[in-house]
Design an enzyme around this catalytic site. Sequence first.
Site, short mmCIF file in Angstrom:
data_model
loop_
_atom_site.label_atom_id
_atom_site.label_comp_id
_atom_site.label_asym_id
_atom_site.label_seq_id
_atom_site.Cartn_x
_atom_site.Cartn_y
_atom_site.Cartn_z
N HIS A 194 0.98 -1.32 -0.07
CA HIS A 194 -0.14 0.05 -0.17
C HIS A 194 0.85 1.14 0.06
CE1 HIS A 194 -3.39 2.50 1.33
NE2 HIS A 194 -2.27 3.11 2.26
N GLU A 195 1.95 1.22 0.68
CA GLU A 195 2.60 2.54 1.02
C GLU A 195 3.55 2.77 -0.27
OE1 GLU A 195 2.38 4.45 3.23
OE2 GLU A 195 1.17 3.34 4.58
N HIS B 17 1.58 4.28 -2.98
CA HIS B 17 1.65 5.88 -2.78
C HIS B 17 2.94 6.50 -3.02
CE1 HIS B 17 -1.84 6.59 -0.57
NE2 HIS B 17 -1.67 6.03 0.73
N GLU C 74 -6.54 7.00 -0.78
CA GLU C 74 -6.15 5.44 -0.05
C GLU C 74 -6.87 4.31 -0.74
OE1 GLU C 74 -4.74 5.32 2.56
OE2 GLU C 74 -4.17 7.25 2.34
#
Lengths: 192, 342
Positions: free
Chosen positions: B162-163, B166, B250
């Site tokens: 997930h990071e 980003h 998100e």
Amino acid sequence: MQFVLLIVAVVVVVWMVGAYNGLIALKNQTVNAWKQIDVQLKRRHDLIPNLVNTVKGSMEFEKETLDAVVSARSRAMQGGGGVKETAAAEGALSGALGKLFVVMENYPDLKSSQNVRDLQEELSSTENKIAFARQLYNDVATKYNTKQMQFPTNLVAGMAKATPAELWEIEDASERAVPQVDLSLGKKPPAA
Amino acid sequence: MTEALNLFEQQARNRRQTVAWLVLFILFFAWIGFGGDAVLYFGSVDEAGAAHYTVPFIGLGATLVAALIAWTSYKGGAKRVLWSAGARELTAPGTHEEKQLLNVVEEMAIAAGLPMPKVYVVEDHDPNAFATGTGPETACIAVTSGLLTTLNREELQGVIGHEMSHVRNLDVRLMTLIAALAGAVVLLSDGLGRFFRGGGGRMIGGRGGGRGKGGAGAIALVILVLWVITLILAPIIVRLMAMAVSRNREYLADATGAELTRNPLALAGALQKIESAAAPTTSIKRGTAHLCVADPLGRKVNLKEGFLANVFGTHPPMAVRIARLKGMGFQQAKAAGGLPSA
């Protein structure tokens, strides 16, 4: 009229340069992604002797399993072949390693050793890195292959010397199963 | 192919918004500065109609300061975020968990085709994680020690994936910049507010009222009112905008993260564990909340759907995120033939 023709020519040339450079960029990405796989495969080859030496003493009875890993490693290290041959040899090595990990589950004292735990983490991480590098390679190579076949990019594909890149297919069913093997990493060990 | 297009669109959108934030930020400071100058200018108009205050020192100064802040925020924002969270860089892993963390980050970097980011650990029992930096080359990923002890390897991989998305989408650049700029806006607003409460206002007000004549005085008053209103509202607006930027990104990071790991259920499991831990992450301050994988302040508003949550939450409702990931997992299992088709 000449003016219009000139504009058309300029547009065509600009487009050709763009399409050509796009193909070259994708080609380089494909080559780089393949190098990524190569780095991780070498890393795995280097780690295996460590693991084998560490567990050899405690696993006298599992000689076949260990031998299978060693011979699969040396076969994989010969290399030289194309994507398909490498994939097959490395797949066999993954399978042999997977079996070794399963067998190791039967040796609780071996598993609780810090050294073995670290080695196991290193190897399963390398295994993951190979898988992810392969995933990236297949994605990039697919994009590259699609691009050089699509109209109108296919018109400059010859000029860019673009040929379809071979994908790394997973054929071996046992290799598919490897990630499923629980290497005890699912459970957290008691706090050190 | 569509995935690649989305990525480029996403990156382009983030680049555009980064520029827009920088411009807006400098414009805000310029307005605060030149607005103050205007009040002084119209306030200093004397009986004969001649102004005594002619050079807009405050405006020029404020614009210059804003440009400087924007530049240093862009360059050093990541460092400040990490520093304020008390993160330490993980260079020589000591424990098994730390080695595993470095491995997992490297795995995700390979999957995303990005250089290996720097890894940081925040000593905090609450599980959380965030990414910062100005781009893939300078990216930093920080996780709390609580995250390392709470999650298993697969779940950790989900969170790092997930990071990493980003980072890849260039969300980190925009969100780190926003963290720094929002901080500067709040600081300016607080500082000037204190200045006026402390008697500075009487000075300007007294001048404007005493010397100002007719129209000039009225203009000065109108500008002053507008000026004070922007000053009061700016911190609130900036915070709301930061939340909106974060919330939108998100879901996308959840989806692209799952694409990297090919394991949406692991991230769903991680989010569930993070949610049930629920205690606020005390080391992560309000200003950097929008950078985290889950709201570190444990605010109730993030749990609900609806208008309020849409305006005030930095993150989409956890239940919806988990449900979407589980949906992805179901689709994946169905495609692999693991489930009978419905």
